[in-house]
Design a protein around this motif. Structure first.
Motif, PDB file in Angstrom:
ATOM      1  N   GLY A   1       0.832  -1.181   0.003  1.00 14.45           N
ATOM      2  CA  GLY A   1       0.051  -0.076  -0.002  1.00 14.45           C
ATOM      3  C   GLY A   1       0.952   1.168   0.011  1.00 14.45           C
ATOM      4  O   GLY A   1       2.062   1.306   0.036  1.00 14.45           O
ATOM      5  N   ALA A   2       0.343   2.415  -0.528  1.00 10.55           N
ATOM      6  CA  ALA A   2       0.962   3.638  -0.405  1.00 10.55           C
ATOM      7  C   ALA A   2       0.337   4.416   0.676  1.00 10.55           C
ATOM      8  O   ALA A   2      -0.987   4.419   1.180  1.00 10.55           O
ATOM      9  CB  ALA A   2       0.800   4.250  -1.675  1.00 10.55           C
ATOM     10  N   MET A   3       1.153   5.353   1.482  1.00 15.62           N
ATOM     11  CA  MET A   3       0.929   6.510   2.240  1.00 15.62           C
ATOM     12  C   MET A   3       0.570   7.714   1.336  1.00 15.62           C
ATOM     13  O   MET A   3       1.382   8.366   0.905  1.00 15.62           O
ATOM     14  CB  MET A   3       1.527   6.851   3.449  1.00 15.62           C
ATOM     15  N   TRP A   4      -0.664   8.186   1.248  1.00 19.96           N
ATOM     16  CA  TRP A   4      -0.924   9.394   0.398  1.00 19.96           C
ATOM     17  C   TRP A   4      -0.364  10.794   1.093  1.00 19.96           C
ATOM     18  O   TRP A   4      -0.452  10.867   2.436  1.00 19.96           O
ATOM     19  CB  TRP A   4      -2.459   9.709   0.088  1.00 19.96           C
ATOM     20  N   ASP A   5      -0.172  11.582   0.276  1.00 18.17           N
ATOM     21  CA  ASP A   5       0.514  13.057   0.946  1.00 18.17           C
ATOM     22  C   ASP A   5      -0.991  13.588   1.893  1.00 18.17           C
ATOM     23  O   ASP A   5      -0.295  13.995   2.965  1.00 18.17           O
ATOM     24  CB  ASP A   5       0.660  14.101  -0.008  1.00 18.17           C
ATOM     25  N   PHE A   6      -2.051  13.392   1.536  1.00 15.79           N
ATOM     26  CA  PHE A   6      -2.958  14.195   2.288  1.00 15.79           C
ATOM     27  C   PHE A   6      -3.218  13.421   3.570  1.00 15.79           C
ATOM     28  O   PHE A   6      -3.845  14.010   4.132  1.00 15.79           O
ATOM     29  CB  PHE A   6      -4.404  14.177   1.469  1.00 15.79           C
ATOM     30  N   MET A   7      -2.897  12.235   3.728  1.00 15.42           N
ATOM     31  CA  MET A   7      -2.914  11.618   4.996  1.00 15.42           C
ATOM     32  C   MET A   7      -2.168  12.039   6.053  1.00 15.42           C
ATOM     33  O   MET A   7      -2.580  12.147   7.259  1.00 15.42           O
ATOM     34  CB  MET A   7      -2.504  10.075   4.962  1.00 15.42           C
ATOM     35  N   THR A   8      -1.295  12.874   5.717  1.00 11.80           N
ATOM     36  CA  THR A   8      -0.240  13.549   6.938  1.00 11.80           C
ATOM     37  C   THR A   8      -0.852  14.796   6.867  1.00 11.80           C
ATOM     38  O   THR A   8      -0.428  15.758   8.010  1.00 11.80           O
ATOM     39  CB  THR A   8       1.144  13.601   6.149  1.00 11.80           C
ATOM     40  N   ILE A   9      -1.875  15.569   6.563  1.00 14.86           N
ATOM     41  CA  ILE A   9      -2.423  16.747   6.611  1.00 14.86           C
ATOM     42  C   ILE A   9      -3.843  16.397   7.349  1.00 14.86           C
ATOM     43  O   ILE A   9      -4.559  17.362   8.220  1.00 14.86           O
ATOM     44  CB  ILE A   9      -2.676  17.494   5.283  1.00 14.86           C
ATOM     45  N   ASN A  10      -4.696  15.616   6.800  1.00 16.17           N
ATOM     46  CA  ASN A  10      -6.087  15.524   7.164  1.00 16.17           C
ATOM     47  C   ASN A  10      -6.140  15.022   8.719  1.00 16.17           C
ATOM     48  O   ASN A  10      -7.043  15.425   9.158  1.00 16.17           O
ATOM     49  CB  ASN A  10      -6.700  14.419   6.510  1.00 16.17           C
ATOM     50  N   CYS A  11      -5.355  14.103   9.139  1.00 18.57           N
ATOM     51  CA  CYS A  11      -5.434  13.771  10.460  1.00 18.57           C
ATOM     52  C   CYS A  11      -4.119  13.810  11.028  1.00 18.57           C
ATOM     53  O   CYS A  11      -2.892  13.717  10.325  1.00 18.57           O
ATOM     54  CB  CYS A  11      -5.850  12.451  10.536  1.00 18.57           C
ATOM     55  N   ILE A  12      -4.144  14.214  12.413  1.00 20.94           N
ATOM     56  CA  ILE A  12      -2.656  13.978  13.132  1.00 20.94           C
ATOM     57  C   ILE A  12      -3.044  12.816  14.035  1.00 20.94           C
ATOM     58  O   ILE A  12      -3.800  12.825  14.985  1.00 20.94           O
ATOM     59  CB  ILE A  12      -2.474  15.291  14.041  1.00 20.94           C
ATOM     60  N   PRO A  13      -1.850  11.724  14.039  1.00 16.03           N
ATOM     61  CA  PRO A  13      -2.016  10.638  14.952  1.00 16.03           C
ATOM     62  C   PRO A  13      -2.026  10.947  16.569  1.00 16.03           C
ATOM     63  O   PRO A  13      -1.404  11.716  17.021  1.00 16.03           O
ATOM     64  CB  PRO A  13      -0.953   9.779  14.862  1.00 16.03           C
ATOM     65  N   THR A  14      -3.225  10.440  17.304  1.00 16.75           N
ATOM     66  CA  THR A  14      -3.375  10.862  18.559  1.00 16.75           C
ATOM     67  C   THR A  14      -2.613   9.967  19.522  1.00 16.75           C
ATOM     68  O   THR A  14      -2.440  10.408  20.739  1.00 16.75           O
ATOM     69  CB  THR A  14      -4.925  10.707  18.928  1.00 16.75           C
ATOM     70  N   THR A  15      -1.873   8.916  18.899  1.00 17.15           N
ATOM     71  CA  THR A  15      -1.034   8.087  19.780  1.00 17.15           C
ATOM     72  C   THR A  15       0.150   7.378  18.890  1.00 17.15           C
ATOM     73  O   THR A  15      -0.127   7.412  17.664  1.00 17.15           O
ATOM     74  CB  THR A  15      -1.864   7.114  20.570  1.00 17.15           C
ATOM     75  N   ASN A  16       0.975   6.889  19.758  1.00 17.75           N
ATOM     76  CA  ASN A  16       2.099   6.209  19.026  1.00 17.75           C
ATOM     77  C   ASN A  16       1.558   4.580  18.709  1.00 17.75           C
ATOM     78  O   ASN A  16       0.559   4.300  19.487  1.00 17.75           O
ATOM     79  CB  ASN A  16       3.266   5.914  19.844  1.00 17.75           C
ATOM     80  N   ILE A  17       1.836   4.528  17.438  1.00 11.82           N
ATOM     81  CA  ILE A  17       1.351   3.119  17.013  1.00 11.82           C
ATOM     82  C   ILE A  17       2.301   2.102  16.170  1.00 11.82           C
ATOM     83  O   ILE A  17       3.138   2.695  15.570  1.00 11.82           O
ATOM     84  CB  ILE A  17       0.084   3.262  16.277  1.00 11.82           C
ATOM     85  N   PRO A  18       2.562   0.949  16.634  1.00  7.39           N
ATOM     86  CA  PRO A  18       3.697   0.166  16.002  1.00  7.39           C
ATOM     87  C   PRO A  18       3.164  -0.088  14.809  1.00  7.39           C
ATOM     88  O   PRO A  18       2.054  -0.386  14.351  1.00  7.39           O
ATOM     89  CB  PRO A  18       3.746  -1.151  16.757  1.00  7.39           C
ATOM     90  N   VAL A  19       4.043  -0.050  13.605  1.00  7.96           N
ATOM     91  CA  VAL A  19       3.952  -0.295  12.394  1.00  7.96           C
ATOM     92  C   VAL A  19       4.956  -1.132  11.459  1.00  7.96           C
ATOM     93  O   VAL A  19       6.125  -1.113  11.903  1.00  7.96           O
ATOM     94  CB  VAL A  19       3.967   1.078  11.647  1.00  7.96           C
ATOM     95  N   LEU A  20       4.357  -2.067  10.819  1.00  9.33           N
ATOM     96  CA  LEU A  20       5.083  -3.001   9.989  1.00  9.33           C
ATOM     97  C   LEU A  20       4.751  -2.754   8.601  1.00  9.33           C
ATOM     98  O   LEU A  20       3.396  -2.804   8.268  1.00  9.33           O
ATOM     99  CB  LEU A  20       4.767  -4.431  10.205  1.00  9.33           C
ATOM    100  N   ILE A  21       5.629  -2.375   7.861  1.00 13.98           N
ATOM    101  CA  ILE A  21       5.568  -1.901   6.239  1.00 13.98           C
ATOM    102  C   ILE A  21       6.282  -3.241   5.425  1.00 13.98           C
ATOM    103  O   ILE A  21       7.321  -3.429   5.580  1.00 13.98           O
ATOM    104  CB  ILE A  21       6.230  -0.616   5.955  1.00 13.98           C
ATOM    105  N   LEU A  22       5.393  -3.523   4.433  1.00  8.01           N
ATOM    106  CA  LEU A  22       5.871  -4.414   3.467  1.00  8.01           C
ATOM    107  C   LEU A  22       5.785  -3.978   2.097  1.00  8.01           C
ATOM    108  O   LEU A  22       4.461  -3.724   1.628  1.00  8.01           O
ATOM    109  CB  LEU A  22       5.404  -6.108   3.694  1.00  8.01           C
ATOM    110  N   ASN A  23       6.679  -3.825   1.293  1.00  5.14           N
ATOM    111  CA  ASN A  23       6.735  -3.537  -0.035  1.00  5.14           C
ATOM    112  C   ASN A  23       7.705  -3.904  -1.038  1.00  5.14           C
ATOM    113  O   ASN A  23       8.890  -4.044  -0.631  1.00  5.14           O
ATOM    114  CB  ASN A  23       6.674  -1.871  -0.181  1.00  5.14           C
ATOM    115  N   GLY A  24       7.315  -4.321  -2.287  1.00  7.13           N
ATOM    116  CA  GLY A  24       8.151  -4.613  -3.266  1.00  7.13           C
ATOM    117  C   GLY A  24       8.799  -3.439  -3.916  1.00  7.13           C
ATOM    118  O   GLY A  24       8.200  -2.588  -4.558  1.00  7.13           O
ATOM    119  N   THR A  25      10.217  -3.607  -4.501  1.00  6.54           N
ATOM    120  CA  THR A  25      10.748  -2.456  -5.179  1.00  6.54           C
ATOM    121  C   THR A  25      10.347  -2.419  -6.567  1.00  6.54           C
ATOM    122  O   THR A  25      10.605  -1.464  -7.337  1.00  6.54           O
ATOM    123  CB  THR A  25      12.274  -2.517  -5.144  1.00  6.54           C
TER     124      THR A  25
END
Length: 280
Positions: free
Chosen positions: A152-176
């Motif tokens: 999946g992709a993280m869109w630019d607007f996601m960093t604008i529309n909301c601000i995370p209210t807590t820390n959250i563990p994240v595992l990212i898996l992507n192919g080059t």
């Protein structure tokens, strides 16, 4: 895994897995659900979100999380997104409708099956992975304890529309070599710009105030020289972790080992291991 698939195919549509239905905002929503036999009280639940145009049935078959659920005593739910105006299923990655749906569905399932509200996790493929990022940035109840977006992709607007209210563990898996989302970021017609995977990784490790812990390369079990690089960061105080699985020459797919895939790991197993170490 082979034995499970042979047993699983004839019963996939029975009452054990669904489809089931839940009314949210006066709309009937579909989901599939697997509850292992004799599941202990206060067990975790994993939500697995399908890609664009998919449904709960398709991602249940692709990810085969039911195998891991039976082996490790957790519930697993595969919701289906609503049809958009195009007639194709799409998650609401702009607003709160699907976030509220998942919360209300989880409230119901947790009560019915005595699940632990502190052990709720979300993973997803492609558009389902984007929904995971949306969950992490916009959830208001801090329901989901960790996310694991795949392809999946993280869109630019996601960093604008909301601000995370807590820390959250994240595992990212992507192919080059993902032919849907460029690993180095880009522009998707009709949606907008999305971040490079390394930038997304940096965003979450910085948000969680993580420091470098370890890095290594997975064994090349199929000898194809397509190596998977793993990087792990951790906050020594909170314990929150942010991991990246960079699959060199990996495509837009649910990563799996032979005979189901050509990769060096089974994504579902790695995702559960990530959730489980948080769970423990």
């Amino acid at each position: 895994k082979i034995i499970f698939i042979l047993l699983f195919i004839p019963t996939i549509g029975t009452s054990q897995n669904g489809p089931f239905y839940f009314i949210h905002n006066n709309i009937q929503r579909e989901y599939y659900l697997h509850i292992p036999n004799n599941l202990p009280a206060n067990s975790p639940i994993v939500y697995v979100l399908h890609g664009w145009g998919g449904n709960g049935y398709s991602i249940m078959s692709t990810s085969a999380f039911n195998i891991l659920a039976d082996q490790n005593n957790f519930a697993v739910c595969y919701p289906t997104a609503l049809n958009a105006s195009s007639g194709i299923t799409e998650w609401d990655i702009y607003g709160l409708s699907d976030l509220n749906f998942l919360k209300e569905l989880n409230d119901s399932l947790s009560l019915t099956h005595q699940l632990d509200l502190n052990k709720v996790f979300a993973t997803g493929f492609s558009y389902g992975g984007e929904m995971c990022y949306h969950i992490a940035t916009c959830q208001q109840s801090n329901l989901f304890a960790a996310i694991a977006p795949l392809g999946g992709a993280m869109w630019d607007f996601m960093t604008i529309n909301c601000i995370p209210t807590t820390n959250i563990p994240v595992l990212i898996l992507n192919g080059t070599n993902d032919n849907e989302f460029n690993y180095n970021g880009g522009y998707y017609p009709g949606v907008g710009y999305y971040l490079a995977v390394d930038s997304t990784f940096s965003y979450w490790k910085n948000h969680n105030s993580c420091s470098f812990e370890t890095s290594y390369t997975l064994p090349d079990i199929n000898n194809d020289n397509n190596l998977t690089e793993v990087r792990k960061y951790k906050n020594a105080i909170t314990g929150n972790q942010v991991w990246l699985y960079k699959v060199n020459n990996g495509l837009h797919e649910w990563f799996d080992v032979a005979p189901w895939g050509t990769d060096d790991f089974w994504a579902s197993e790695e995702i559960w291991n990530f959730f489980n170490q948080i769970n423990n």
